[in-house]
Design a protein around this motif. Structure first.
Motif, PDB file in Angstrom:
ATOM      1  N   ILE A  21       0.865  -1.176   0.000  1.00 50.42           N
ATOM      2  CA  ILE A  21       0.000   0.000   0.000  1.00 50.42           C
ATOM      3  C   ILE A  21       0.904   1.229   0.000  1.00 50.42           C
ATOM      4  O   ILE A  21       1.671   1.445   0.951  1.00 50.42           O
ATOM      5  N   LEU A  22       0.844   2.004  -1.060  1.00 46.27           N
ATOM      6  CA  LEU A  22       1.634   3.232  -1.175  1.00 46.27           C
ATOM      7  C   LEU A  22       0.721   4.409  -0.872  1.00 46.27           C
ATOM      8  O   LEU A  22      -0.252   4.656  -1.596  1.00 46.27           O
ATOM      9  N   VAL A  23       1.027   5.114   0.203  1.00 44.08           N
ATOM     10  CA  VAL A  23       0.167   6.202   0.666  1.00 44.08           C
ATOM     11  C   VAL A  23       0.789   7.534   0.259  1.00 44.08           C
ATOM     12  O   VAL A  23       1.927   7.835   0.613  1.00 44.08           O
ATOM     13  N   ALA A  24       0.023   8.320  -0.505  1.00 48.16           N
ATOM     14  CA  ALA A  24       0.523   9.605  -0.999  1.00 48.16           C
ATOM     15  C   ALA A  24      -0.566  10.650  -0.823  1.00 48.16           C
ATOM     16  O   ALA A  24      -1.473  10.752  -1.648  1.00 48.16           O
ATOM     17  N   GLY A  25      -0.470  11.409   0.259  1.00 47.82           N
ATOM     18  CA  GLY A  25      -1.504  12.412   0.515  1.00 47.82           C
ATOM     19  C   GLY A  25      -0.966  13.814   0.645  1.00 47.82           C
ATOM     20  O   GLY A  25      -1.664  14.719   1.115  1.00 47.82           O
ATOM     21  N   GLY A  26       0.286  14.034   0.234  1.00 46.83           N
ATOM     22  CA  GLY A  26       0.917  15.341   0.419  1.00 46.83           C
ATOM     23  C   GLY A  26       0.330  16.406  -0.474  1.00 46.83           C
ATOM     24  O   GLY A  26      -0.204  16.134  -1.548  1.00 46.83           O
ATOM     25  N   SER A  27       0.466  17.661  -0.017  1.00 46.96           N
ATOM     26  CA  SER A  27      -0.053  18.796  -0.787  1.00 46.96           C
ATOM     27  C   SER A  27       1.039  19.595  -1.473  1.00 46.96           C
ATOM     28  O   SER A  27       0.781  20.334  -2.417  1.00 46.96           O
ATOM     29  N   GLY A  28       2.267  19.488  -0.988  1.00 46.00           N
ATOM     30  CA  GLY A  28       3.374  20.239  -1.580  1.00 46.00           C
ATOM     31  C   GLY A  28       3.540  21.634  -1.024  1.00 46.00           C
ATOM     32  O   GLY A  28       4.372  22.400  -1.499  1.00 46.00           O
ATOM     33  N   THR A  29       2.784  21.978   0.028  1.00 44.96           N
ATOM     34  CA  THR A  29       2.860  23.338   0.554  1.00 44.96           C
ATOM     35  C   THR A  29       4.221  23.631   1.179  1.00 44.96           C
ATOM     36  O   THR A  29       4.751  24.734   1.029  1.00 44.96           O
ATOM     37  N   ARG A  30       4.796  22.633   1.886  1.00 42.11           N
ATOM     38  CA  ARG A  30       6.121  22.865   2.492  1.00 42.11           C
ATOM     39  C   ARG A  30       7.205  22.968   1.437  1.00 42.11           C
ATOM     40  O   ARG A  30       8.281  23.490   1.689  1.00 42.11           O
ATOM     41  N   MET A  31       6.928  22.451   0.250  1.00 40.40           N
ATOM     42  CA  MET A  31       7.884  22.547  -0.850  1.00 40.40           C
ATOM     43  C   MET A  31       7.779  23.891  -1.555  1.00 40.40           C
ATOM     44  O   MET A  31       8.650  24.257  -2.336  1.00 40.40           O
ATOM     45  N   GLY A  32       6.681  24.614  -1.282  1.00 35.57           N
ATOM     46  CA  GLY A  32       6.423  25.823  -2.050  1.00 35.57           C
ATOM     47  C   GLY A  32       6.140  25.489  -3.506  1.00 35.57           C
ATOM     48  O   GLY A  32       6.416  26.292  -4.410  1.00 35.57           O
ATOM     49  N   ALA A  33       5.583  24.285  -3.754  1.00 36.11           N
ATOM     50  CA  ALA A  33       5.372  23.801  -5.122  1.00 36.11           C
ATOM     51  C   ALA A  33       3.954  24.087  -5.584  1.00 36.11           C
ATOM     52  O   ALA A  33       3.054  24.364  -4.788  1.00 36.11           O
ATOM     53  N   ASP A  34       3.776  24.011  -6.899  1.00 35.01           N
ATOM     54  CA  ASP A  34       2.469  24.267  -7.490  1.00 35.01           C
ATOM     55  C   ASP A  34       1.637  23.010  -7.638  1.00 35.01           C
ATOM     56  O   ASP A  34       0.567  23.030  -8.248  1.00 35.01           O
ATOM     57  N   ARG A  35       2.133  21.888  -7.090  1.00 32.65           N
ATOM     58  CA  ARG A  35       1.409  20.622  -7.186  1.00 32.65           C
ATOM     59  C   ARG A  35       1.813  19.745  -6.006  1.00 32.65           C
ATOM     60  O   ARG A  35       2.838  20.001  -5.361  1.00 32.65           O
ATOM     61  N   PRO A  36       1.039  18.712  -5.709  1.00 38.35           N
ATOM     62  CA  PRO A  36       1.415  17.794  -4.621  1.00 38.35           C
ATOM     63  C   PRO A  36       2.787  17.189  -4.870  1.00 38.35           C
ATOM     64  O   PRO A  36       3.160  16.901  -6.006  1.00 38.35           O
ATOM     65  N   LYS A  37       3.545  16.965  -3.795  1.00 34.93           N
ATOM     66  CA  LYS A  37       4.938  16.546  -3.941  1.00 34.93           C
ATOM     67  C   LYS A  37       5.084  15.191  -4.616  1.00 34.93           C
ATOM     68  O   LYS A  37       6.095  14.926  -5.273  1.00 34.93           O
ATOM     69  N   PHE A  39       3.657  14.307  -7.188  1.00 34.32           N
ATOM     70  CA  PHE A  39       3.578  14.523  -8.625  1.00 34.32           C
ATOM     71  C   PHE A  39       4.715  15.398  -9.164  1.00 34.32           C
ATOM     72  O   PHE A  39       4.786  15.647 -10.367  1.00 34.32           O
ATOM     73  N   LEU A  40       5.592  15.850  -8.265  1.00 32.39           N
ATOM     74  CA  LEU A  40       6.733  16.647  -8.726  1.00 32.39           C
ATOM     75  C   LEU A  40       7.658  15.794  -9.584  1.00 32.39           C
ATOM     76  O   LEU A  40       7.758  14.577  -9.404  1.00 32.39           O
ATOM     77  N   GLU A  41       8.335  16.449 -10.493  1.00 28.44           N
ATOM     78  CA  GLU A  41       9.218  15.718 -11.404  1.00 28.44           C
ATOM     79  C   GLU A  41      10.562  15.437 -10.739  1.00 28.44           C
ATOM     80  O   GLU A  41      11.198  16.328 -10.183  1.00 28.44           O
ATOM     81  N   LEU A  42      10.959  14.189 -10.805  1.00 34.94           N
ATOM     82  CA  LEU A  42      12.257  13.745 -10.296  1.00 34.94           C
ATOM     83  C   LEU A  42      12.941  12.984 -11.419  1.00 34.94           C
ATOM     84  O   LEU A  42      12.440  11.936 -11.851  1.00 34.94           O
TER      85      LEU A  42
END
Length: 242
Positions: A21-37, A39-42
């Motif tokens: 079970i992979l749990v991904a509920g982040g919003s990306g606010t602490r990253m200062g990103a425009d999308r949930p973390k 979904f950020l490109e790595l």
């Protein structure tokens, strides 16, 4: 080809059924990103895709992969799967307001599955070495509950009314994921009410069963800040596989 050589290169089936079970509920606010973390490109692909690929490694023999996302992020993930031509079979489940509720939703999807070992993993830990995943699954098979963890690198102090005092870091561990459990045990634990003291799945289970610690890996970082993303990029360039 030598038949014995061929058989030795074929991954052995695990001793029991495995789920993740992979749990991904982040919003990306602490990253200062425009999308949930998640979904950020790595390295040219979404963080969550890197994580999914780690658990889809055929050598691990995971029977079923479940991704838990907030309701408003399901279509985004489906779009990314189409964009990046993701062919890894996995189920999508709507998460809850807390991590506890999200893991419970993931477990509900596995309600009619045969007993085995289930891993719960942060969707934003994309660099977990296969050796750590395998060791944690195996330890849970042997002991019922197992968690990857590492020794703190820095000195640690505890706050007190008088100021602070040093702790023996040799007796402390920084907890990571995966956290693996006998499926029936984790189901029992998640039938209990949610408590504010629950910080991870091990804290949900520990009143029912001892937790075995498995040596984690410092590369197994959780993408939380922009600095974490830079470090993950550097590790991938170095060929971090494990």
């Amino acid at each position: 080809m030598n038949p014995s050589a061929a058989s030795s290169s074929t991954p052995k089936a695990p001793a029991t059924l495995r789920y993740a079970i992979l749990v991904a509920g982040g919003s990306g606010t602490r990253m200062g990103a425009d999308r949930p973390k998640q979904f950020l490109e790595l390295a040219g692909e979404p963080v969550l895709l890197h994580t999914l690929r780690r658990f889809a490694d055929p050598a691990l023999g995971v029977r079923e992969l479940v991704i838990v996302l907030p309701a408003g992020q399901l279509e985004t993930w489906r779009g990314l799967c189409a964009q990046y031509n993701v062919q890894i079979p996995h189920a999508l489940v709507v998460g809850g307001a807390t991590r506890w509720a999200s893991v419970r939703a993931g477990l509900a999807h596995l309600a009619d599955r045969e007993n085995g070992v289930v891993a719960v993993h942060d969707g934003v830990r994309p660099l977990t070495p296969r050796t750590v995943i395998e060791a944690t699954y195996q330890a849970a098979y042997n002991h019922g509950a197992a968690v990857a963890a590492v020794v703190p690198k820095d000195s640690v102090r505890n706050l007190s009314q008088q100021g602070s005092y040093a702790l023996n870091r040799a007796r402390l561990r920084l907890v990571q994921t995966p956290q693996c459990f006998d499926l029936a045990l984790l189901r029992r634990a998640y039938q209990l009410p949610e408590l504010t003291t629950f910080t991870d799945d091990a804290s949900v289970v520990e009143d029912l069963h001892p937790i075995q610690l498995v040596e984690g890996d410092y590369r197994n970082l959780k993408i939380t800040t922009a600095e974490d993303l830079y470090i993950a990029e550097a590790l991938l360039r170095m060929g971090s596989k494990g």
